[in-house]
Motif scaffolding. Structure first.
Motif, mmCIF file in Angstrom:
data_model
loop_
_atom_site.group_PDB
_atom_site.id
_atom_site.type_symbol
_atom_site.label_atom_id
_atom_site.label_comp_id
_atom_site.label_asym_id
_atom_site.label_seq_id
_atom_site.Cartn_x
_atom_site.Cartn_y
_atom_site.Cartn_z
ATOM 1 N N ILE A 98 0.853 -1.354 -0.078
ATOM 2 C CA ILE A 98 -0.035 -0.017 -0.138
ATOM 3 C C ILE A 98 1.000 1.264 -0.061
ATOM 4 O O ILE A 98 0.567 2.170 -0.694
ATOM 5 C CB ILE A 98 -1.025 0.029 0.922
ATOM 6 C CG1 ILE A 98 -2.283 -1.110 0.835
ATOM 7 C CG2 ILE A 98 -1.724 1.291 1.513
ATOM 8 C CD1 ILE A 98 -3.166 -1.166 1.962
ATOM 9 N N PRO A 99 2.071 1.561 0.851
ATOM 10 C CA PRO A 99 2.759 2.721 0.707
ATOM 11 C C PRO A 99 3.280 3.127 -0.656
ATOM 12 O O PRO A 99 3.089 4.099 -0.841
ATOM 13 C CB PRO A 99 3.833 2.467 1.782
ATOM 14 C CG PRO A 99 3.403 1.501 2.617
ATOM 15 C CD PRO A 99 2.245 0.612 1.894
ATOM 16 N N PRO A 100 3.963 1.861 -1.418
ATOM 17 C CA PRO A 100 4.212 2.439 -2.723
ATOM 18 C C PRO A 100 3.184 2.945 -3.512
ATOM 19 O O PRO A 100 3.328 3.786 -4.697
ATOM 20 C CB PRO A 100 5.109 1.170 -3.188
ATOM 21 C CG PRO A 100 5.480 0.477 -1.986
ATOM 22 C CD PRO A 100 4.564 0.779 -0.918
ATOM 23 N N ALA A 101 2.132 2.190 -3.632
ATOM 24 C CA ALA A 101 0.681 2.392 -4.217
ATOM 25 C C ALA A 101 0.399 3.858 -4.143
ATOM 26 O O ALA A 101 0.052 4.672 -4.977
ATOM 27 C CB ALA A 101 -0.238 1.310 -4.029
ATOM 28 N N VAL A 102 0.159 4.382 -2.666
ATOM 29 C CA VAL A 102 -0.286 5.678 -2.467
ATOM 30 C C VAL A 102 0.963 6.798 -2.881
ATOM 31 O O VAL A 102 0.574 7.879 -3.417
ATOM 32 C CB VAL A 102 -0.209 5.824 -0.920
ATOM 33 C CG1 VAL A 102 -0.746 7.447 -0.410
ATOM 34 C CG2 VAL A 102 -1.463 4.744 -0.448
ATOM 35 N N ALA A 103 2.153 6.408 -2.767
ATOM 36 C CA ALA A 103 3.194 7.203 -3.099
ATOM 37 C C ALA A 103 3.025 7.411 -4.691
ATOM 38 O O ALA A 103 3.089 8.508 -5.181
ATOM 39 C CB ALA A 103 4.661 6.671 -2.796
ATOM 40 N N ASN A 104 3.099 6.325 -5.549
ATOM 41 C CA ASN A 104 2.940 6.553 -7.041
ATOM 42 C C ASN A 104 1.566 7.277 -7.407
ATOM 43 O O ASN A 104 1.844 8.204 -8.276
ATOM 44 C CB ASN A 104 2.811 5.208 -7.496
ATOM 45 C CG ASN A 104 4.012 4.416 -7.635
ATOM 46 O OD1 ASN A 104 5.028 5.006 -7.591
ATOM 47 N ND2 ASN A 104 4.218 3.238 -7.733
ATOM 48 N N PHE A 105 0.580 7.044 -6.580
ATOM 49 C CA PHE A 105 -0.621 7.778 -6.712
ATOM 50 C C PHE A 105 -0.519 9.464 -6.691
ATOM 51 O O PHE A 105 -0.838 10.383 -7.318
ATOM 52 C CB PHE A 105 -1.861 7.486 -5.854
ATOM 53 C CG PHE A 105 -3.126 8.072 -6.379
ATOM 54 C CD1 PHE A 105 -3.959 8.208 -7.037
ATOM 55 C CD2 PHE A 105 -3.622 9.057 -5.032
ATOM 56 C CE1 PHE A 105 -5.081 8.934 -7.254
ATOM 57 C CE2 PHE A 105 -4.289 9.834 -5.011
ATOM 58 C CZ PHE A 105 -5.410 9.939 -6.156
ATOM 59 N N GLU A 106 0.205 9.599 -5.456
ATOM 60 C CA GLU A 106 0.359 11.120 -5.093
ATOM 61 C C GLU A 106 1.520 11.939 -5.827
ATOM 62 O O GLU A 106 1.304 12.638 -6.659
ATOM 63 C CB GLU A 106 0.968 11.352 -3.697
ATOM 64 C CG GLU A 106 -0.092 10.815 -2.601
ATOM 65 C CD GLU A 106 -1.069 12.037 -2.623
ATOM 66 O OE1 GLU A 106 -0.910 13.036 -2.805
ATOM 67 O OE2 GLU A 106 -2.155 11.558 -2.429
ATOM 68 N N VAL A 107 2.279 10.995 -6.718
ATOM 69 C CA VAL A 107 3.364 11.438 -7.571
ATOM 70 C C VAL A 107 2.698 12.061 -8.990
ATOM 71 O O VAL A 107 2.792 12.851 -9.588
ATOM 72 C CB VAL A 107 4.549 10.769 -7.724
ATOM 73 C CG1 VAL A 107 5.277 11.006 -9.074
ATOM 74 C CG2 VAL A 107 5.566 10.634 -6.760
ATOM 75 N N MET A 108 1.873 10.994 -9.323
ATOM 76 C CA MET A 108 0.747 11.171 -10.592
ATOM 77 C C MET A 108 0.060 12.356 -10.488
ATOM 78 O O MET A 108 -0.258 13.344 -11.159
ATOM 79 C CB MET A 108 -0.055 10.207 -10.667
ATOM 80 C CG MET A 108 1.134 8.838 -11.214
ATOM 81 S SD MET A 108 0.003 7.367 -11.666
ATOM 82 C CE MET A 108 -1.714 7.379 -11.007
ATOM 83 N N ARG A 109 -0.446 12.601 -8.876
ATOM 84 C CA ARG A 109 -1.632 13.626 -8.934
ATOM 85 C C ARG A 109 -0.935 14.922 -8.944
ATOM 86 O O ARG A 109 -0.966 16.118 -9.475
ATOM 87 C CB ARG A 109 -2.258 13.427 -7.521
ATOM 88 C CG ARG A 109 -3.563 14.405 -7.419
ATOM 89 C CD ARG A 109 -4.047 14.136 -5.878
ATOM 90 N NE ARG A 109 -3.495 14.609 -4.869
ATOM 91 C CZ ARG A 109 -3.796 14.917 -3.741
ATOM 92 N NH1 ARG A 109 -4.849 14.346 -3.548
ATOM 93 N NH2 ARG A 109 -3.300 15.562 -2.807
ATOM 94 N N ALA A 110 0.474 14.880 -8.511
ATOM 95 C CA ALA A 110 1.187 16.208 -8.362
ATOM 96 C C ALA A 110 1.651 16.579 -9.883
ATOM 97 O O ALA A 110 1.907 17.733 -10.178
ATOM 98 C CB ALA A 110 2.635 15.983 -7.413
ATOM 99 N N GLU A 111 2.119 15.438 -10.598
ATOM 100 C CA GLU A 111 2.579 15.855 -11.974
ATOM 101 C C GLU A 111 1.193 16.325 -12.629
ATOM 102 O O GLU A 111 1.754 17.243 -13.515
ATOM 103 C CB GLU A 111 3.008 14.519 -12.653
ATOM 104 C CG GLU A 111 4.442 14.098 -12.073
ATOM 105 C CD GLU A 111 5.020 12.815 -12.649
ATOM 106 O OE1 GLU A 111 4.077 12.090 -13.155
ATOM 107 O OE2 GLU A 111 6.017 12.496 -12.319
#
Length: 151
Positions: free
Chosen positions: A99-112
């Motif tokens: 879950i932590p890497p999935a949430v981190a990837n989601f946050e990176v995509m949202r920021a981009e």
């Protein structure tokens, strides 16, 4: 702590088959507690919750039929019981590490996506107000580029 120990040991002896079931079935949770260096101890919480859910059907079965050590031994003789108890703990470990890497990837995509939207707004402002509004005289740190300081 001493009072807690003095209450838990006699209670564990009263329900000894259940204590044995959970003592053996919750070994992955104990391992998670010992190996987790995080002060918040999120690994034993995640693993322990699912490990407990994996042990609970067998505890209920123990309570409904024979609450004896022999009945607990029969549960441990069943490979499916081991698979369910420890498989639930494995799912807990998968959630803990997944879950932590999935949430981190989601946050990176949202920021981009947000950066892309802001760049489009900047392009619109430059077209409307001219290149001076873009702030291109600033360097990457947010300050003025050398030789561009205002007088």
């Amino acid at each position: 702590m001493l009072t807690l120990i003095l209450l838990i040991i006699p209670a564990g002896l009263v329900v000894l088959p259940t204590s044995i079931l959970f003592g053996v079935g919750m070994i992955p949770t104990i391992v998670a507690y010992v190996t987790d260096r995080d002060p918040e101890k999120s690994a034993p919480i995640t693993v322990g919750g699912l490990n407990f859910c994996g042990c609970m059907p067998y505890a209920i079965d123990l309570w409904k039929h024979n609450h004896t050590i022999t009945a607990a031994g029969k549960i441990f003789a069943d490979p499916l019981a081991w698979l369910i108890m420890y498989g639930a703990a494995a799912i807990g470990w998968a959630l803990y590490y997944g879950i932590p890497p999935a949430v981190a990837n989601f946050e990176v995509m949202r920021a981009e996506k947000r950066v892309g939207a802001l760049k489009q707004v900047k392009v619109g402002l430059v077209q409307e107000w001219g290149p001076d509004v873009a702030g291109d005289t600033f360097d990457d740190s947010g300050g003025f580029a050398p030789g561009e300081e205002p007088a």
